[in-house]
Scaffold this motif. Sequence first.
Motif, PDB file in Angstrom:
ATOM      1  N   ASP A 177      50.841   8.518  27.293  1.00  0.00           N
ATOM      2  CA  ASP A 177      50.217   9.842  27.265  1.00  0.00           C
ATOM      3  C   ASP A 177      48.885   9.845  28.018  1.00  0.00           C
ATOM      4  O   ASP A 177      48.516  10.854  28.643  1.00  0.00           O
ATOM      5  N   ALA A 178      48.172   8.721  27.972  1.00  0.00           N
ATOM      6  CA  ALA A 178      46.901   8.642  28.709  1.00  0.00           C
ATOM      7  C   ALA A 178      47.137   8.731  30.210  1.00  0.00           C
ATOM      8  O   ALA A 178      46.366   9.378  30.938  1.00  0.00           O
ATOM      9  N   ALA A 179      48.219   8.097  30.693  1.00  0.00           N
ATOM     10  CA  ALA A 179      48.540   8.181  32.125  1.00  0.00           C
ATOM     11  C   ALA A 179      48.949   9.597  32.505  1.00  0.00           C
ATOM     12  O   ALA A 179      48.550  10.114  33.557  1.00  0.00           O
ATOM     13  N   LEU A 180      49.717  10.257  31.632  1.00  0.00           N
ATOM     14  CA  LEU A 180      50.096  11.637  31.909  1.00  0.00           C
ATOM     15  C   LEU A 180      48.877  12.553  31.876  1.00  0.00           C
ATOM     16  O   LEU A 180      48.801  13.510  32.651  1.00  0.00           O
ATOM     17  N   ALA A 181      47.950  12.266  30.986  1.00  0.00           N
ATOM     18  CA  ALA A 181      46.713  13.054  30.950  1.00  0.00           C
ATOM     19  C   ALA A 181      45.928  12.886  32.237  1.00  0.00           C
ATOM     20  O   ALA A 181      45.311  13.829  32.746  1.00  0.00           O
ATOM     21  N   LEU A 182      45.949  11.690  32.805  1.00  0.00           N
ATOM     22  CA  LEU A 182      45.263  11.463  34.076  1.00  0.00           C
ATOM     23  C   LEU A 182      45.921  12.268  35.192  1.00  0.00           C
ATOM     24  O   LEU A 182      45.242  12.868  36.033  1.00  0.00           O
ATOM     25  N   VAL A 183      47.241  12.302  35.194  1.00  0.00           N
ATOM     26  CA  VAL A 183      47.964  13.114  36.182  1.00  0.00           C
ATOM     27  C   VAL A 183      47.647  14.589  35.994  1.00  0.00           C
ATOM     28  O   VAL A 183      47.385  15.322  36.959  1.00  0.00           O
ATOM     29  N   ALA A 184      47.637  15.037  34.740  1.00  0.00           N
ATOM     30  CA  ALA A 184      47.354  16.444  34.461  1.00  0.00           C
ATOM     31  C   ALA A 184      45.952  16.823  34.896  1.00  0.00           C
ATOM     32  O   ALA A 184      45.729  17.909  35.441  1.00  0.00           O
ATOM     33  N   ARG A 185      44.992  15.930  34.668  1.00  0.00           N
ATOM     34  CA  ARG A 185      43.612  16.225  35.062  1.00  0.00           C
ATOM     35  C   ARG A 185      43.501  16.330  36.581  1.00  0.00           C
ATOM     36  O   ARG A 185      42.793  17.190  37.107  1.00  0.00           O
ATOM     37  N   SER A 186      44.202  15.474  37.288  1.00  0.00           N
ATOM     38  CA  SER A 186      44.156  15.515  38.754  1.00  0.00           C
ATOM     39  C   SER A 186      44.845  16.749  39.304  1.00  0.00           C
ATOM     40  O   SER A 186      44.528  17.199  40.412  1.00  0.00           O
ATOM     41  N   ALA A 187      45.787  17.322  38.550  1.00  0.00           N
ATOM     42  CA  ALA A 187      46.510  18.507  39.024  1.00  0.00           C
ATOM     43  C   ALA A 187      45.662  19.763  38.971  1.00  0.00           C
ATOM     44  O   ALA A 187      46.012  20.771  39.596  1.00  0.00           O
ATOM     45  N   GLU A 188      44.576  19.755  38.220  1.00  0.00           N
ATOM     46  CA  GLU A 188      43.645  20.890  38.136  1.00  0.00           C
ATOM     47  C   GLU A 188      44.348  22.183  37.734  1.00  0.00           C
ATOM     48  O   GLU A 188      44.114  23.240  38.313  1.00  0.00           O
ATOM     49  N   GLY A 189      45.230  22.093  36.740  1.00  0.00           N
ATOM     50  CA  GLY A 189      45.840  23.292  36.181  1.00  0.00           C
ATOM     51  C   GLY A 189      47.100  23.758  36.860  1.00  0.00           C
ATOM     52  O   GLY A 189      47.654  24.784  36.465  1.00  0.00           O
ATOM     53  N   GLY A 190      47.600  23.043  37.871  1.00  0.00           N
ATOM     54  CA  GLY A 190      48.810  23.458  38.580  1.00  0.00           C
ATOM     55  C   GLY A 190      50.006  22.611  38.179  1.00  0.00           C
ATOM     56  O   GLY A 190      49.974  21.389  38.323  1.00  0.00           O
ATOM     57  N   MET A 191      51.077  23.253  37.696  1.00  0.00           N
ATOM     58  CA  MET A 191      52.264  22.514  37.278  1.00  0.00           C
ATOM     59  C   MET A 191      52.968  21.877  38.472  1.00  0.00           C
ATOM     60  O   MET A 191      53.459  20.741  38.383  1.00  0.00           O
ATOM     61  N   ARG A 192      53.023  22.553  39.590  1.00  0.00           N
ATOM     62  CA  ARG A 192      53.681  21.980  40.756  1.00  0.00           C
ATOM     63  C   ARG A 192      52.958  20.723  41.228  1.00  0.00           C
ATOM     64  O   ARG A 192      53.596  19.717  41.561  1.00  0.00           O
ATOM     65  N   ASP A 193      51.609  20.773  41.240  1.00  0.00           N
ATOM     66  CA  ASP A 193      50.851  19.588  41.630  1.00  0.00           C
ATOM     67  C   ASP A 193      51.100  18.446  40.661  1.00  0.00           C
ATOM     68  O   ASP A 193      51.218  17.277  41.072  1.00  0.00           O
ATOM     69  N   ALA A 194      51.171  18.754  39.366  1.00  0.00           N
ATOM     70  CA  ALA A 194      51.388  17.707  38.369  1.00  0.00           C
ATOM     71  C   ALA A 194      52.748  17.039  38.560  1.00  0.00           C
ATOM     72  O   ALA A 194      52.866  15.804  38.509  1.00  0.00           O
ATOM     73  N   LEU A 195      53.787  17.834  38.787  1.00  0.00           N
ATOM     74  CA  LEU A 195      55.117  17.260  38.983  1.00  0.00           C
ATOM     75  C   LEU A 195      55.202  16.475  40.293  1.00  0.00           C
ATOM     76  O   LEU A 195      55.869  15.435  40.368  1.00  0.00           O
ATOM     77  N   SER A 196      54.515  16.943  41.325  1.00  0.00           N
ATOM     78  CA  SER A 196      54.504  16.195  42.593  1.00  0.00           C
ATOM     79  C   SER A 196      53.810  14.849  42.416  1.00  0.00           C
ATOM     80  O   SER A 196      54.260  13.826  42.968  1.00  0.00           O
ATOM     81  N   MET A 197      52.718  14.817  41.638  1.00  0.00           N
ATOM     82  CA  MET A 197      52.034  13.550  41.384  1.00  0.00           C
ATOM     83  C   MET A 197      52.902  12.608  40.548  1.00  0.00           C
ATOM     84  O   MET A 197      52.899  11.392  40.765  1.00  0.00           O
ATOM     85  N   LEU A 198      53.638  13.165  39.582  1.00  0.00           N
ATOM     86  CA  LEU A 198      54.542  12.324  38.794  1.00  0.00           C
ATOM     87  C   LEU A 198      55.632  11.736  39.673  1.00  0.00           C
ATOM     88  O   LEU A 198      56.044  10.574  39.491  1.00  0.00           O
ATOM     89  N   ASP A 199      56.117  12.497  40.635  1.00  0.00           N
ATOM     90  CA  ASP A 199      57.060  11.973  41.627  1.00  0.00           C
ATOM     91  C   ASP A 199      56.439  10.811  42.395  1.00  0.00           C
ATOM     92  O   ASP A 199      57.087   9.788  42.645  1.00  0.00           O
ATOM     93  N   GLN A 200      55.184  10.964  42.767  1.00  0.00           N
ATOM     94  CA  GLN A 200      54.492   9.922  43.525  1.00  0.00           C
ATOM     95  C   GLN A 200      54.302   8.663  42.674  1.00  0.00           C
ATOM     96  O   GLN A 200      54.407   7.545  43.174  1.00  0.00           O
ATOM     97  N   VAL A 201      54.022   8.856  41.392  1.00  0.00           N
ATOM     98  CA  VAL A 201      53.870   7.706  40.499  1.00  0.00           C
ATOM     99  C   VAL A 201      55.184   6.929  40.408  1.00  0.00           C
ATOM    100  O   VAL A 201      55.202   5.689  40.459  1.00  0.00           O
TER     101      VAL A 201
END
Length: 592
Positions: free
Chosen positions: A200-224
């Motif tokens: 959950d801490a790693a997902l929180a880091l992804v969420a924080r980097s997405a700055e409120g955008g779901m598409r950015d968050a999912l793209s970063m999870l793809d990158q991870v």
Amino acid sequence: MAYLVLARKYRPQTFEEMSGQEHVVRTLSNALKSGQLAHAFLFTGPRGVGKTTSARLVAKCLDCVEGPTATPCGVCAPCVEIAEGRSVDVIEIDAASNNGVDNVRDIVEAVKYRPARDRFKVFIVDEVHMLSAGAFNALLKTLEEPPEHVKFVLATTDVHKVPETIVSRCQRFDFRRLTQQQLVAQLRKVADAERLAVSDAALALVARSAEGGMRDALSMLDQVRAACGDSASDAEVAEAVGAVDAGAVGRIAGALVGRDGAAVLAELAGLHARGQEMKRVAEELVRHLRDVVVAKLVPQAPLDRTDAERREVLAQAEAAPAAQLTRLFDLVQAAVAEVKVAEQPRYALEVALLKACFLAPGAEVQELLARLDGLGTGGGAPRGGSGSALAGGTPGCAAGTKPSAPAARPSSTATAAASSTATSTATSMAKAPAPPAAPREPAPSPSSGAKDDPAAPAADRWRAAVAEVERASPALANALKHAVLTGLTDGEVAVRMSPGMPLSTVERRRADIEALFARHFGRPVRLELAKAPPGAEPAAPSPAAAPQSLAQAEQAERAARTSRVTGAARAHPGIQQATRILDGEVTKIEEL
């Protein structure tokens, strides 16, 4: 089959799957259920929060074989084709590349024809703010009165660039940024569905980097997943998305609160070795300390953090007083600007954080005033309390030194000056209230009859007479204060005017002055005016010689009063003890 990125694979297919936009979903669902659906919509908000997805959902709700409905079936031909982006009756237009008048004319022509198969022809115009002024004008009439079979959905990230004439013809929906909790919850669902082992801490880091955008968050999870596979540690996730490790930021904040400089240096060295930009580290630290300060001062305020992060923030808020936490925030906030322009950002941040660690703990102003009052009365600084800035703890300060008891209790003037000095750390500024002026001969109480005392000295009688004039006319009194009294008899007052004051100024109001003098002296009085000798200059007031005019006398009194106040302030035992403890000096004293 080609790989489908997570942002497209998990795009919501119904309104129930939308996250974070409940206000939009509720309004659109109610309009669809009641049949009161507008002909044009304007979706605005940040990138990646669901504007285009919502536009496609509106099209599905309108053209579903069971529709219009708020819950499309998702299996009929219109629903499937709209989801895949190949429906002939749902036209998606990218205004960024089709922004001319001719492109809008094509839309106007297409509006005239009925749908090929479905119930409505839906035009989705993405990034509508990119249309030219002429294109907007060409769209106005059609947007205001389209045929019954046409619906418009306009989407934009810069609504302020859309003309008001367009906005007023649409129902506007403002999409919000998703909170960190909403992003983490959705990312957890996707990670579990894709069998990704991330904390959950790693997902929180992804969420924080997405700055409120779901598409950015999912793209970063793809990158991870591409970088780390199906299992990734927190450090690997931070490295994959180029974000600052939230755990390291929390540990740095904890070290600042605990005044552990070695831990601060170790954490910064680790972040620097992983290639983290020091400016981003400082910015994340400011964000973290802001939440700590809020948790301390406003405990009921919500924090956009996961449960584990919230517990860490609350623990750090409890470990230090509010004054110390706000001081840490101020120092780190200032360090952000320093790091941006520093040639060696790492060293600039290290030194700034060490300074925040080892400066004396902060204290409230009221507490400092109370301590200096104690120093002034010989009681010493009170022990305990959240911040002991005056009791020691700062390198170079005389820790544990007890103030010597004064021979006599200081005056209220000096005590007030000492209290003001407590608000300075490196350079002390003392402010002392001005004592009352030297006692003057009291004027007789105002009553019917004379107010003059014939037995008093001439200078005091003249001062009382000018005071009588000042109550009626301050301007006339000012002219008389600059005049020199040359004679005062029972029926005459003789004065010599100042070189800088024209004789005509007083001459025009002679009758008024003589009337006031008559009321004061109790008899008719004639005012005798004389000019100053040509080229004469007013004599400077001297302590050894009596002043020539009331203005000079008042100036001399003010100078004497100021000298007494500053002398009393500098000699006050509390101020002397404070300057020794703070290793400072009194550079300025102001009278209140």
